[in-house]
Write a protein that holds these residues in place. Structure first.
Motif, PDB file in Angstrom:
ATOM      1  N   ALA A 178       0.826  -1.204   0.000  1.00 30.12           N
ATOM      2  CA  ALA A 178       0.000   0.000   0.000  1.00 30.12           C
ATOM      3  C   ALA A 178       0.860   1.254   0.000  1.00 30.12           C
ATOM      4  N   THR A 179       1.953   1.245   0.760  1.00 30.71           N
ATOM      5  CA  THR A 179       2.825   2.425   0.844  1.00 30.71           C
ATOM      6  C   THR A 179       3.506   2.695  -0.493  1.00 30.71           C
ATOM      7  N   ILE A 180       3.994   1.639  -1.129  1.00 34.15           N
ATOM      8  CA  ILE A 180       4.669   1.810  -2.415  1.00 34.15           C
ATOM      9  C   ILE A 180       3.685   2.263  -3.490  1.00 34.15           C
ATOM     10  N   TRP A 181       2.493   1.693  -3.482  1.00 34.49           N
ATOM     11  CA  TRP A 181       1.497   2.086  -4.467  1.00 34.49           C
ATOM     12  C   TRP A 181       1.065   3.534  -4.252  1.00 34.49           C
ATOM     13  N   ALA A 182       0.943   3.960  -3.010  1.00 35.11           N
ATOM     14  CA  ALA A 182       0.599   5.355  -2.730  1.00 35.11           C
ATOM     15  C   ALA A 182       1.658   6.293  -3.300  1.00 35.11           C
TER      16      ALA A 182
END
Length: 240
Positions: A178-182
Motif C-alpha cells: 500500500a505504501t509503495i502504491w501510494a
C-alpha cells in the motif's frame, strides 16, 4: 425514515471518510454544495459496491441495481434517496450506467499502473461527462485522468494493499504494498487538468493525504485548508 433523513444518512457516510470537507466546502460556490455532496456520496456507493467485501457477488448485484436506477433517472423516475438531489439534474445518467460494468471489472487486480488507469478509463470518462453537466466543468481531455487518479486513491483508501498492482507487490516487502502504491500513484498524479471546483478540491485533498503517507487518514484542519486553497486556485472559471 423520511427522504431527507435517508439522503442525509448517505451524505453523512461520505463525510465520515472525508471530514476535511467541513473546511474545504467553503471554496465551493453555494449553489453547488448540496449537489457536490450528493454526487460524492453516489460515487462512494458505486465504488464501495465494486470493491467492498471479500465476496464480489453482492457488489455486482448492487451495481446491476444501480445501472437500472440511473437509467430510470434519465426517464424521470427514481427510487434511491440520492436521486432526490440528483435525478432532476440534466446529466448523462445513462452514460454513467453504461460504465458500471467497467467499474465492476476493475475489482480484478491490475498488472501495473497503466492497467490500473486503463481499467477505470470508461468510468472516469463517464464521471467527467456527469460533472461537466452538474458543475459546468471545462471541456478538458485531461479531466478523465484526474478523475481516474481520484478513483484509484479511493480504492487504496478503502482496500489498502488489495488495491496495489501486481508490479508493486513484486517489489514490495510484506506489508509495504500500500505504501509503495501510494507513492507511485502520487508520482504520476495528474496536475494540469481543468476540472470543476468540487473535483479540484477532492483531487487536492486526496493528493495531500498521499503526501502524508496514508491514503485513508484525514488531514488536520490547517492542512485541509491549504489543500483546498490550492485546489481552488487550480480550478478555472468557478468563483467561490
Amino acid at each position: 425514515m423520511t427522504d431527507d433523513s435517508a439522503l442525509d444518512s448517505f451524505i453523512d457516510k461520505w463525510r465520515a471518510r472525508w471530514p476535511e470537507w467541513a473546511v474545504a466546502e467553503a471554496f465551493v460556490p453555494k449553489e453547488q454544495r448540496a449537489v457536490a455532496l450528493a454526487w460524492a456520496a453516489l460515487l462512494q456507493e458505486l465504488t464501495d459496491a465494486a470493491w467492498g467485501g471479500t465476496d464480489p457477488r453482492p457488489g455486482e448485484a448492487k451495481l446491476g441495481w444501480w445501472a437500472e436506477e440511473l437509467q430510470g433517472w434519465a426517464q424521470g423516475a427514481r427510487r434511491h434517496p440520492l436521486g432526490a438531489a440528483l435525478q432532476r439534474r440534466p446529466a448523462p445518467w445513462v452514460v454513467l450506467a453504461a460504465a458500471l460494468p467497467a467499474l465492476r471489472d476493475s475489482r480484478e487486480r491490475p498488472r501495473d499502473r497503466e492497467e490500473a488507469f486503463a481499467a477505470l478509463a470508461p468510468v472516469a470518462e463517464a464521471v467527467a461527462a456527469v460533472e461537466a453537466a452538474l458543475f459546468a466543468a471545462p471541456d478538458d481531455a485531461a479531466a478523465p485522468a484526474a478523475i481516474g487518479a481520484g478513483l484509484l486513491h479511493a480504492r487504496l483508501a478503502t482496500s489498502g494493499e488489495a488495491a496495489a498492482p501486481l508490479s508493486v507487490l513484486a517489489r514490495a516487502q510484506a506489508g509495504e504494498g500500500a505504501t509503495i502504491w501510494a507513492a507511485e500513484l502520487l508520482q504520476y498524479w495528474p496536475r494540469r487538468a481543468a476540472v470543476s471546483r468540487p473535483r479540484a478540491l477532492w483531487a487536492e485533498l486526496a493528493a495531500s493525504r498521499l503526501r502524508r503517507g496514508d491514503a485513508a487518514r484525514p488531514l488536520p484542519a490547517w492542512s485541509a485548508l491549504r489543500a483546498a486553497w490550492r485546489g481552488a486556485r487550480r480550478s478555472p472559471g468557478a468563483g467561490a
